[in-house]
Motif scaffolding. Sequence first.
Motif, short mmCIF file in Angstrom:
data_model
loop_
_atom_site.label_atom_id
_atom_site.label_comp_id
_atom_site.label_asym_id
_atom_site.label_seq_id
_atom_site.Cartn_x
_atom_site.Cartn_y
_atom_site.Cartn_z
N VAL A 38 -33.55 -25.58 35.79
CA VAL A 38 -34.98 -25.80 36.05
C VAL A 38 -35.16 -26.23 37.51
CG1 VAL A 38 -37.01 -27.17 35.43
CG2 VAL A 38 -35.44 -26.39 33.65
N ASN A 39 -34.31 -27.14 37.97
CA ASN A 39 -34.37 -27.59 39.35
C ASN A 39 -34.24 -26.41 40.33
OD1 ASN A 39 -34.51 -30.25 38.48
ND2 ASN A 39 -32.32 -30.61 38.70
N PRO A 100 -30.88 -31.76 26.98
CA PRO A 100 -29.96 -32.82 26.57
C PRO A 100 -30.12 -34.14 27.32
CG PRO A 100 -28.84 -31.26 28.00
CD PRO A 100 -30.22 -30.71 27.77
N THR A 101 -30.73 -34.11 28.50
CA THR A 101 -30.74 -35.34 29.32
C THR A 101 -32.15 -35.76 29.75
OG1 THR A 101 -30.39 -33.98 31.31
CG2 THR A 101 -28.43 -34.89 30.22
N GLY A 102 -33.16 -35.26 29.12
CA GLY A 102 -34.52 -35.62 29.52
C GLY A 102 -35.10 -34.64 30.51
N ILE A 103 -36.40 -34.62 30.61
CA ILE A 103 -37.10 -33.67 31.46
C ILE A 103 -36.84 -33.99 32.93
CG2 ILE A 103 -39.40 -32.85 32.15
CD1 ILE A 103 -40.23 -33.40 29.21
N PRO A 104 -36.46 -32.99 33.73
CA PRO A 104 -36.13 -33.26 35.14
C PRO A 104 -37.35 -33.69 35.95
CG PRO A 104 -36.10 -30.90 34.69
CD PRO A 104 -36.23 -31.58 33.36
N GLN A 105 -37.13 -34.56 36.89
CA GLN A 105 -38.20 -35.06 37.74
C GLN A 105 -38.83 -33.94 38.55
OE1 GLN A 105 -39.71 -37.96 37.74
NE2 GLN A 105 -41.09 -37.23 39.34
N PHE A 110 -43.57 -30.85 40.07
CA PHE A 110 -44.10 -29.49 40.22
C PHE A 110 -45.41 -29.34 39.46
CE2 PHE A 110 -44.16 -24.94 38.96
CZ PHE A 110 -44.11 -24.36 40.22
N LEU A 111 -45.42 -29.76 38.20
CA LEU A 111 -46.61 -29.60 37.37
C LEU A 111 -47.77 -30.48 37.84
CD1 LEU A 111 -45.08 -29.50 33.76
CD2 LEU A 111 -46.07 -27.59 35.03
N SER A 112 -47.46 -31.64 38.37
CA SER A 112 -48.52 -32.58 38.77
C SER A 112 -49.04 -32.33 40.19
CB SER A 112 -48.02 -34.03 38.66
OG SER A 112 -46.93 -34.26 39.54
N ASN A 113 -48.44 -31.36 40.90
CA ASN A 113 -48.85 -31.07 42.27
C ASN A 113 -50.24 -30.43 42.28
OD1 ASN A 113 -49.17 -30.05 44.91
ND2 ASN A 113 -46.96 -29.81 45.14
N THR A 114 -51.22 -31.14 42.80
CA THR A 114 -52.60 -30.66 42.74
C THR A 114 -52.90 -29.57 43.77
OG1 THR A 114 -53.28 -32.48 44.18
CG2 THR A 114 -53.51 -32.81 41.80
N THR A 115 -51.96 -29.26 44.66
CA THR A 115 -52.17 -28.14 45.58
C THR A 115 -51.79 -26.81 44.94
OG1 THR A 115 -49.97 -28.22 46.62
CG2 THR A 115 -51.69 -29.65 47.54
#
Length: 215
Positions: A38-39, A100-105, A110-115
């Motif tokens: 994903v990263n 397995p290790t939680g959602i990557p930062q 990326f999703l919260s980027n308002t641009t």
Amino acid sequence: MEISIEDHKLPYETHSLYDVKFFGDKIRTLVTHTPSFVNTWIAETQQKLLRNNHPAHHPLIVGLDIEWRPNFGRRFDNPVATLQLTAGNDCLIFQLLHCPTGIPQSLCAFLSNTTYTFVGVGIENDAKKLMDDHGLRVGNAVDLRGLAAEKLGDLKWKNSGIKGLAREVLGKGVEKPKRITLSRWDNVWLTAAQVQYACLDAFLSWKIGDSLLAA
């Protein structure tokens, strides 16, 4: 064949790779539950943004869709199983439930980027479910139905679905078989038919959004 899928048959448990063909487009589709992939997908998508010099008012348009195991009964509210993102001809299908290790930062940022502009049919509901189920916030969500009503000058599009918008905006038809819609999206291994279905929902959202926002 106008719509088809090719499995690269990678010998890994971390990810799979497919080519989904939709008329003249070939969408490279990564299916994974592994944060490192994903990263990489997000980093590559953002690099393309820099190379392509998108205009500042819409630097990146991303098609967004989600799938979850069907809720058979009012007592059931199954969580989001897959998140699909498409930018151009690259699609990510992230299996949130099996991470397995939680959602990557990187995905949160990326999703919260308002641009960035995330587009989809009924995307406000998808964004709410992502927040409720996984704490993921979508910073700038635009519903294709309202956008189409505005750009095409007809309020009837506020009640349309992805199939109707694809026919009107792109001049292309797509089927959404109920057997795939209501399939087990929480399975560890998705079928090729599920991958094609999930990819096209996000890809068509991107392609329709890109066309309407350019109008």
